[in-house]
Design an enzyme around this catalytic site. Structure first.
Site, PDB file in Angstrom:
ATOM      1  N   ASP A  51      35.467  61.697-112.357  1.00 22.39           N
ATOM      2  CA  ASP A  51      34.949  62.430-113.505  1.00 22.39           C
ATOM      3  C   ASP A  51      35.514  63.838-113.460  1.00 22.39           C
ATOM      4  OD1 ASP A  51      32.883  62.864-115.744  1.00 22.39           O
ATOM      5  OD2 ASP A  51      32.321  64.423-114.316  1.00 22.39           O
ATOM      6  N   GLU A  74      35.065  67.828-115.253  1.00 24.80           N
ATOM      7  CA  GLU A  74      34.320  68.748-116.102  1.00 24.80           C
ATOM      8  C   GLU A  74      35.325  69.740-116.663  1.00 24.80           C
ATOM      9  OE1 GLU A  74      31.096  68.483-116.888  1.00 24.80           O
ATOM     10  OE2 GLU A  74      30.956  66.685-115.631  1.00 24.80           O
ATOM     11  N   HIS A 100      25.893  66.880-114.915  1.00 20.48           N
ATOM     12  CA  HIS A 100      27.186  67.317-115.460  1.00 20.48           C
ATOM     13  C   HIS A 100      28.001  68.065-114.405  1.00 20.48           C
ATOM     14  CE1 HIS A 100      26.465  66.004-119.585  1.00 20.48           C
ATOM     15  NE2 HIS A 100      25.218  66.412-119.404  1.00 20.48           N
ATOM     16  N   ASP A 157      27.889  62.969-111.106  1.00 18.34           N
ATOM     17  CA  ASP A 157      27.998  62.083-112.261  1.00 18.34           C
ATOM     18  C   ASP A 157      28.664  60.752-111.917  1.00 18.34           C
ATOM     19  OD1 ASP A 157      26.766  64.040-113.683  1.00 18.34           O
ATOM     20  OD2 ASP A 157      28.409  64.427-115.080  1.00 18.34           O
TER      21      ASP A 157
END
Length: 250
Positions: free
Chosen positions: A14, A16, A161, A166
């Site tokens: 993931d 951000e 987040h 996550d």
């Protein structure tokens, strides 16, 4: 130099990013997180996470509405993407990529980031996008297909987040969905309709007095499933459950 690949290992990852709010502004990766998972036992084998300093620090927000959100101060002394590109390449290249909405977002951002530093981007041996997968197999029982909604539906906590948190939540959501689908497949006429009809998501009321009356129907069922799995740990039936759950999510 021979490039190592691990075609049978899954890497959940993931990123951000900033949120572009100006004309011509692009996405910049501010954090990367990944876990390598054994597909046979769904065990976490390795993890890695790092904040990333963007070339233009102004794209990172000065403040975050989240308690542990990513701010400009947090990425100021972080390594650049070029500094961690080799590590990220080694984690991703030749493995099965997994994540939520990665086809349309994370995969694109990764390729852009490698192109920006003039390096070859990693290539997956396959892609598992849990957004498309669960949309097709599990449906909108949680109200929508956002990771936060799916996690709340199963009582898995609040989405932070942050990349590593996550991806671990993503894996847990998939485990829970697979278990539900497996159990429904055993007695579809008795379980599927009943569980789906009681799957309305219940949220916290704005009134503290009403909060105690709100409940999430699936949480109790999920705990019962966990109890069953705990008793069956190490047995042939548990191995069969996990194997069949994989087939349901294909």
């Amino acid at each position: 130099m021979e490039i190592q690949t691990f075609p049978n290992e899954i890497v959940f990852f993931d990123i951000e990013t900033n949120v572009p709010n100006k004309t011509g502004q692009h996405f910049h990766i501010l954090e990367f997180g990944a876990i390598i998972v054994c597909p046979r036992k769904l065990e976490e084998l390795e993890s890695f996470t790092t904040l990333i300093q963007p070339k233009d620090l102004s794209v990172a927000s000065l403040r975050s509405s989240r308690s542990d959100g990513i701010t400009r101060a947090k990425v100021t002394d972080a390594p650049s993407f070029e500094d961690v590109a080799e590590k990220i390449y080694g984690l991703l290249n030749g493995r099965i990529w997994a994540g939520h909405n990665i086809r349309r977002f994370d995969c694109v951002r990764i390729k852009e980031a490698f192109a920006e530093v003039g390096k070859a981007a990693p290539e997956p041996s396959g892609i598992i996008d849990s957004l498309g997968l669960l949309s097709d197999k599990f449906g909108k029982r949680a109200g929508n297909m956002k990771m936060a909604s799916l996690a709340a539906y199963f009582g898995l906590g609040v989405q932070k987040h942050r990349s590593l948190d996550d991806v671990r939540m993503n894996l847990e959501v998939l485990k829970h969905c697979a278990t539900v689908l497996f159990l429904e497949s055993t007695l579809p006429n008795q379980l599927e309709g009943k569980w789906q009809s009681s799957s309305k998501i219940m949220t916290r009321s704005r009134s503290h007095h009403q909060m105690a009356q709100k409940a999430m129907p699936y949480t109790k069922m999920t705990q019962n499933v966990k109890n069953i799995l705990s008793k069956a740990q190490g047995t042939q039936s548990l191995q069969s459950l996990i194997k069949h759950s994989h087939s349901l999510l294909r």
